[in-house]
Design a protein around this motif. Structure first.
Motif, PDB file in Angstrom:
ATOM      1  N   GLY A  81     -10.977 -18.487  71.315  1.00 57.87           N
ATOM      2  CA  GLY A  81     -11.763 -18.530  70.090  1.00 57.87           C
ATOM      3  C   GLY A  81     -11.214 -17.588  69.042  1.00 57.87           C
ATOM      4  N   VAL A  82     -11.118 -18.077  67.822  1.00 61.23           N
ATOM      5  CA  VAL A  82     -10.664 -17.246  66.707  1.00 61.23           C
ATOM      6  C   VAL A  82     -11.791 -17.148  65.678  1.00 61.23           C
ATOM      7  CG1 VAL A  82      -8.885 -16.862  64.965  1.00 61.23           C
ATOM      8  CG2 VAL A  82      -8.338 -18.184  67.035  1.00 61.23           C
ATOM      9  N   PRO A  83     -12.435 -15.985  65.565  1.00 61.11           N
ATOM     10  CA  PRO A  83     -13.449 -15.837  64.519  1.00 61.11           C
ATOM     11  C   PRO A  83     -12.787 -15.732  63.147  1.00 61.11           C
ATOM     12  CG  PRO A  83     -13.148 -13.760  65.720  1.00 61.11           C
ATOM     13  CD  PRO A  83     -12.241 -14.768  66.369  1.00 61.11           C
ATOM     14  N   VAL A  84     -13.357 -16.430  62.187  1.00 65.53           N
ATOM     15  CA  VAL A  84     -12.800 -16.421  60.827  1.00 65.53           C
ATOM     16  C   VAL A  84     -13.591 -15.434  59.978  1.00 65.53           C
ATOM     17  CG1 VAL A  84     -12.396 -17.826  58.763  1.00 65.53           C
ATOM     18  CG2 VAL A  84     -11.970 -18.782  61.042  1.00 65.53           C
ATOM     19  N   SER A  85     -12.876 -14.636  59.221  1.00 66.39           N
ATOM     20  CA  SER A  85     -13.538 -13.615  58.395  1.00 66.39           C
ATOM     21  C   SER A  85     -14.289 -14.256  57.234  1.00 66.39           C
ATOM     22  CB  SER A  85     -12.512 -12.605  57.874  1.00 66.39           C
ATOM     23  OG  SER A  85     -11.556 -13.258  57.070  1.00 66.39           O
ATOM     24  N   GLY A  86     -15.283 -13.535  56.735  1.00 65.60           N
ATOM     25  CA  GLY A  86     -16.087 -14.035  55.619  1.00 65.60           C
ATOM     26  C   GLY A  86     -16.837 -12.884  54.995  1.00 65.60           C
ATOM     27  N   LYS A  87     -18.014 -13.168  54.475  1.00 67.11           N
ATOM     28  CA  LYS A  87     -18.782 -12.121  53.805  1.00 67.11           C
ATOM     29  C   LYS A  87     -19.236 -11.050  54.787  1.00 67.11           C
ATOM     30  CE  LYS A  87     -20.467 -14.849  49.946  1.00 67.11           C
ATOM     31  NZ  LYS A  87     -21.474 -15.827  49.575  1.00 67.11           N
ATOM     32  N   LEU A  88     -19.553 -11.451  56.031  1.00 69.09           N
ATOM     33  CA  LEU A  88     -20.115 -10.507  56.987  1.00 69.09           C
ATOM     34  C   LEU A  88     -19.131 -10.058  58.064  1.00 69.09           C
ATOM     35  CD1 LEU A  88     -23.630 -12.137  57.565  1.00 69.09           C
ATOM     36  CD2 LEU A  88     -23.063 -10.210  56.085  1.00 69.09           C
ATOM     37  N   ASN A  89     -18.344 -10.974  58.589  1.00 64.13           N
ATOM     38  CA  ASN A  89     -17.362 -10.748  59.657  1.00 64.13           C
ATOM     39  C   ASN A  89     -17.974 -10.591  61.040  1.00 64.13           C
ATOM     40  OD1 ASN A  89     -15.188 -10.994  57.954  1.00 64.13           O
ATOM     41  ND2 ASN A  89     -15.090  -8.816  57.510  1.00 64.13           N
ATOM     42  N   PHE A  90     -19.013  -9.758  61.181  1.00 62.90           N
ATOM     43  CA  PHE A  90     -19.608  -9.612  62.512  1.00 62.90           C
ATOM     44  C   PHE A  90     -20.284 -10.909  62.979  1.00 62.90           C
ATOM     45  CE2 PHE A  90     -19.603  -4.857  62.056  1.00 62.90           C
ATOM     46  CZ  PHE A  90     -18.799  -4.637  63.162  1.00 62.90           C
ATOM     47  N   ASP A  91     -20.659 -11.766  62.047  1.00 63.70           N
ATOM     48  CA  ASP A  91     -21.317 -13.015  62.449  1.00 63.70           C
ATOM     49  C   ASP A  91     -20.398 -13.848  63.330  1.00 63.70           C
ATOM     50  OD1 ASP A  91     -19.591 -13.538  60.336  1.00 63.70           O
ATOM     51  OD2 ASP A  91     -21.067 -14.535  59.068  1.00 63.70           O
ATOM     52  N   SER A  92     -19.208 -14.132  62.828  1.00 62.92           N
ATOM     53  CA  SER A  92     -18.290 -14.977  63.608  1.00 62.92           C
ATOM     54  C   SER A  92     -17.733 -14.226  64.812  1.00 62.92           C
ATOM     55  CB  SER A  92     -17.148 -15.479  62.727  1.00 62.92           C
ATOM     56  OG  SER A  92     -16.405 -14.398  62.207  1.00 62.92           O
ATOM     57  N   LEU A  93     -17.456 -12.933  64.619  1.00 61.05           N
ATOM     58  CA  LEU A  93     -16.891 -12.135  65.720  1.00 61.05           C
ATOM     59  C   LEU A  93     -17.821 -12.143  66.932  1.00 61.05           C
ATOM     60  CD1 LEU A  93     -14.535 -10.295  66.539  1.00 61.05           C
ATOM     61  CD2 LEU A  93     -15.781  -8.392  65.528  1.00 61.05           C
ATOM     62  N   LEU A  94     -19.080 -11.820  66.695  1.00 60.21           N
ATOM     63  CA  LEU A  94     -20.026 -11.762  67.808  1.00 60.21           C
ATOM     64  C   LEU A  94     -20.343 -13.149  68.354  1.00 60.21           C
ATOM     65  CD1 LEU A  94     -22.426  -8.937  66.562  1.00 60.21           C
ATOM     66  CD2 LEU A  94     -20.562  -8.786  68.209  1.00 60.21           C
ATOM     67  N   SER A  95     -20.357 -14.143  67.484  1.00 60.47           N
ATOM     68  CA  SER A  95     -20.622 -15.511  67.952  1.00 60.47           C
ATOM     69  C   SER A  95     -19.564 -15.971  68.937  1.00 60.47           C
ATOM     70  CB  SER A  95     -20.663 -16.490  66.771  1.00 60.47           C
ATOM     71  OG  SER A  95     -21.722 -16.195  65.904  1.00 60.47           O
ATOM     72  N   VAL A  96     -18.310 -15.532  68.720  1.00 59.47           N
ATOM     73  CA  VAL A  96     -17.225 -15.944  69.611  1.00 59.47           C
ATOM     74  C   VAL A  96     -17.198 -15.078  70.870  1.00 59.47           C
ATOM     75  CG1 VAL A  96     -14.711 -16.185  69.837  1.00 59.47           C
ATOM     76  CG2 VAL A  96     -15.846 -16.865  67.718  1.00 59.47           C
ATOM     77  N   VAL A  97     -17.431 -13.782  70.705  1.00 60.46           N
ATOM     78  CA  VAL A  97     -17.312 -12.854  71.844  1.00 60.46           C
ATOM     79  C   VAL A  97     -18.503 -12.937  72.783  1.00 60.46           C
ATOM     80  CG1 VAL A  97     -17.247 -10.411  72.496  1.00 60.46           C
ATOM     81  CG2 VAL A  97     -15.858 -11.223  70.588  1.00 60.46           C
ATOM     82  N   GLN A  98     -19.699 -13.034  72.235  1.00 59.54           N
ATOM     83  CA  GLN A  98     -20.909 -12.857  73.039  1.00 59.54           C
ATOM     84  C   GLN A  98     -21.381 -14.142  73.701  1.00 59.54           C
ATOM     85  OE1 GLN A  98     -21.579 -10.023  73.998  1.00 59.54           O
ATOM     86  NE2 GLN A  98     -22.750  -8.789  72.569  1.00 59.54           N
ATOM     87  N   MET A  99     -20.496 -14.707  74.517  1.00 56.83           N
ATOM     88  CA  MET A  99     -20.866 -15.930  75.241  1.00 56.83           C
ATOM     89  C   MET A  99     -21.767 -15.587  76.429  1.00 56.83           C
ATOM     90  SD  MET A  99     -19.752 -18.608  73.863  1.00 56.83           S
ATOM     91  CE  MET A  99     -19.948 -19.748  75.220  1.00 56.83           C
ATOM     92  N   PRO A 100     -22.718 -16.444  76.722  1.00 56.65           N
ATOM     93  CA  PRO A 100     -23.539 -16.212  77.911  1.00 56.65           C
ATOM     94  C   PRO A 100     -22.691 -16.338  79.174  1.00 56.65           C
ATOM     95  CG  PRO A 100     -24.019 -18.364  76.959  1.00 56.65           C
ATOM     96  CD  PRO A 100     -23.097 -17.668  76.015  1.00 56.65           C
ATOM     97  N   GLY A 101     -23.128 -15.693  80.245  1.00 60.54           N
ATOM     98  CA  GLY A 101     -22.391 -15.722  81.504  1.00 60.54           C
ATOM     99  C   GLY A 101     -22.147 -17.137  81.993  1.00 60.54           C
ATOM    100  N   GLY A 102     -20.938 -17.367  82.500  1.00 62.24           N
ATOM    101  CA  GLY A 102     -20.618 -18.673  83.062  1.00 62.24           C
ATOM    102  C   GLY A 102     -19.778 -19.545  82.170  1.00 62.24           C
ATOM    103  N   ILE A 103     -19.777 -19.259  80.873  1.00 61.56           N
ATOM    104  CA  ILE A 103     -19.004 -20.076  79.916  1.00 61.56           C
ATOM    105  C   ILE A 103     -18.133 -19.135  79.080  1.00 61.56           C
ATOM    106  CG2 ILE A 103     -19.100 -21.843  78.104  1.00 61.56           C
ATOM    107  CD1 ILE A 103     -20.396 -22.841  80.591  1.00 61.56           C
ATOM    108  N   PRO A 104     -17.017 -18.668  79.642  1.00 62.07           N
ATOM    109  CA  PRO A 104     -16.211 -17.697  78.893  1.00 62.07           C
ATOM    110  C   PRO A 104     -15.379 -18.323  77.779  1.00 62.07           C
ATOM    111  CG  PRO A 104     -15.149 -18.193  80.979  1.00 62.07           C
ATOM    112  CD  PRO A 104     -16.463 -18.938  80.981  1.00 62.07           C
ATOM    113  N   GLY A 109      -8.930 -11.363  67.637  1.00 56.96           N
ATOM    114  CA  GLY A 109      -9.513 -10.709  66.471  1.00 56.96           C
ATOM    115  C   GLY A 109      -9.730 -11.647  65.294  1.00 56.96           C
ATOM    116  N   LEU A 110     -10.416 -11.137  64.290  1.00 56.39           N
ATOM    117  CA  LEU A 110     -10.699 -11.908  63.082  1.00 56.39           C
ATOM    118  C   LEU A 110      -9.412 -12.482  62.477  1.00 56.39           C
ATOM    119  CD1 LEU A 110     -13.239  -9.527  61.304  1.00 56.39           C
ATOM    120  CD2 LEU A 110     -13.721 -11.893  61.962  1.00 56.39           C
ATOM    121  N   ASP A 111      -9.400 -13.791  62.282  1.00 55.56           N
ATOM    122  CA  ASP A 111      -8.295 -14.500  61.610  1.00 55.56           C
ATOM    123  C   ASP A 111      -6.981 -14.477  62.393  1.00 55.56           C
ATOM    124  OD1 ASP A 111     -10.071 -14.982  59.515  1.00 55.56           O
ATOM    125  OD2 ASP A 111      -9.383 -13.253  58.358  1.00 55.56           O
ATOM    126  N   ARG A 112      -7.015 -14.055  63.671  1.00 59.10           N
ATOM    127  CA  ARG A 112      -5.757 -13.886  64.419  1.00 59.10           C
ATOM    128  C   ARG A 112      -5.326 -15.184  65.077  1.00 59.10           C
ATOM    129  NH1 ARG A 112      -3.372  -8.906  63.221  1.00 59.10           N
ATOM    130  NH2 ARG A 112      -1.783 -10.468  63.303  1.00 59.10           N
TER     131      ARG A 112
END
Ligand code: RP5
Length: 157
Positions: A81-104, A109-112
């Motif tokens: 998953g690649v989070p795309v930067s925007g006005k907030l940045n933490f929105d996409s970053l956490l949405s990609v990183v914070q997956m529930p257990g079992g579905i990794p 990093g942002l835009d990487r």
């Protein structure tokens, strides 16, 4: 032939995908790229994943970036998953990183898009000697560049 599927949540994410494409081309890795939104076109995301012959997925999305996790829910293949930067940045970053257990999702990093493609190459290199050798050369070239940069800036006053 090892293959990577890049899916972007919006055409506006293309500049990040271009970074991944540049790396995949450098390693002569076959890829395809499509636009599909987890929120706007969920059925299309499912169809793309089901019909894909790729070995690794790179999912690029911003804001409430559900796309990588949704793709991961439809396949047991690795999803980067690649989070795309925007006005907030933490929105996409956490949405990609914070997956529930079992579905990794393997998050970069942002835009990487570049790192996502390198990580995909490392996964494919496990069963492809050509990609493995290309990665070794790529690492060596990076190390050589650091030493060259150091030579250029070093001063001993
Ligand atoms: C996400 O929302 C997309 O991945 C994009 O990064 C963001 C905004 O999409 P657009 O409104 O620019 O199409 O789903």
């Amino acid at each position: 032939m090892p293959k990577v599927s890049i899916i972007i949540g919006s055409k506006n994410d293309l500049p990040v995908a271009d970074k991944a494409v540049a790396v995949l081309k450098e390693f002569s890795i076959t890829y395809d790229i499509n636009v599909a939104s987890a929120h706007r076109t969920p059925k299309r995301v499912l169809d793309l994943v089901n019909e894909s012959d790729a070995d690794v997925f790179i999912a690029i999305a911003g804001m409430s970036a559900a796309l990588p996790g949704v793709i991961a829910s439809f396949t047991i293949k690795p999803v980067i998953g690649v989070p795309v930067s925007g006005k907030l940045n933490f929105d996409s970053l956490l949405s990609v990183v914070q997956m529930p257990g079992g579905i990794p999702v393997a998050a970069v990093g942002l835009d990487r898009g570049d790192n996502a493609a390198l990580l995909a190459a490392e996964i494919l290199a496990l069963s492809d000697e050509g990609i493995s050798q290309s990665l070794i050369q790529y690492r060596q070239a990076q190390a050589d560049k650091v030493l060259q940069d150091s030579d250029e800036v070093s001063e001993d006053v």
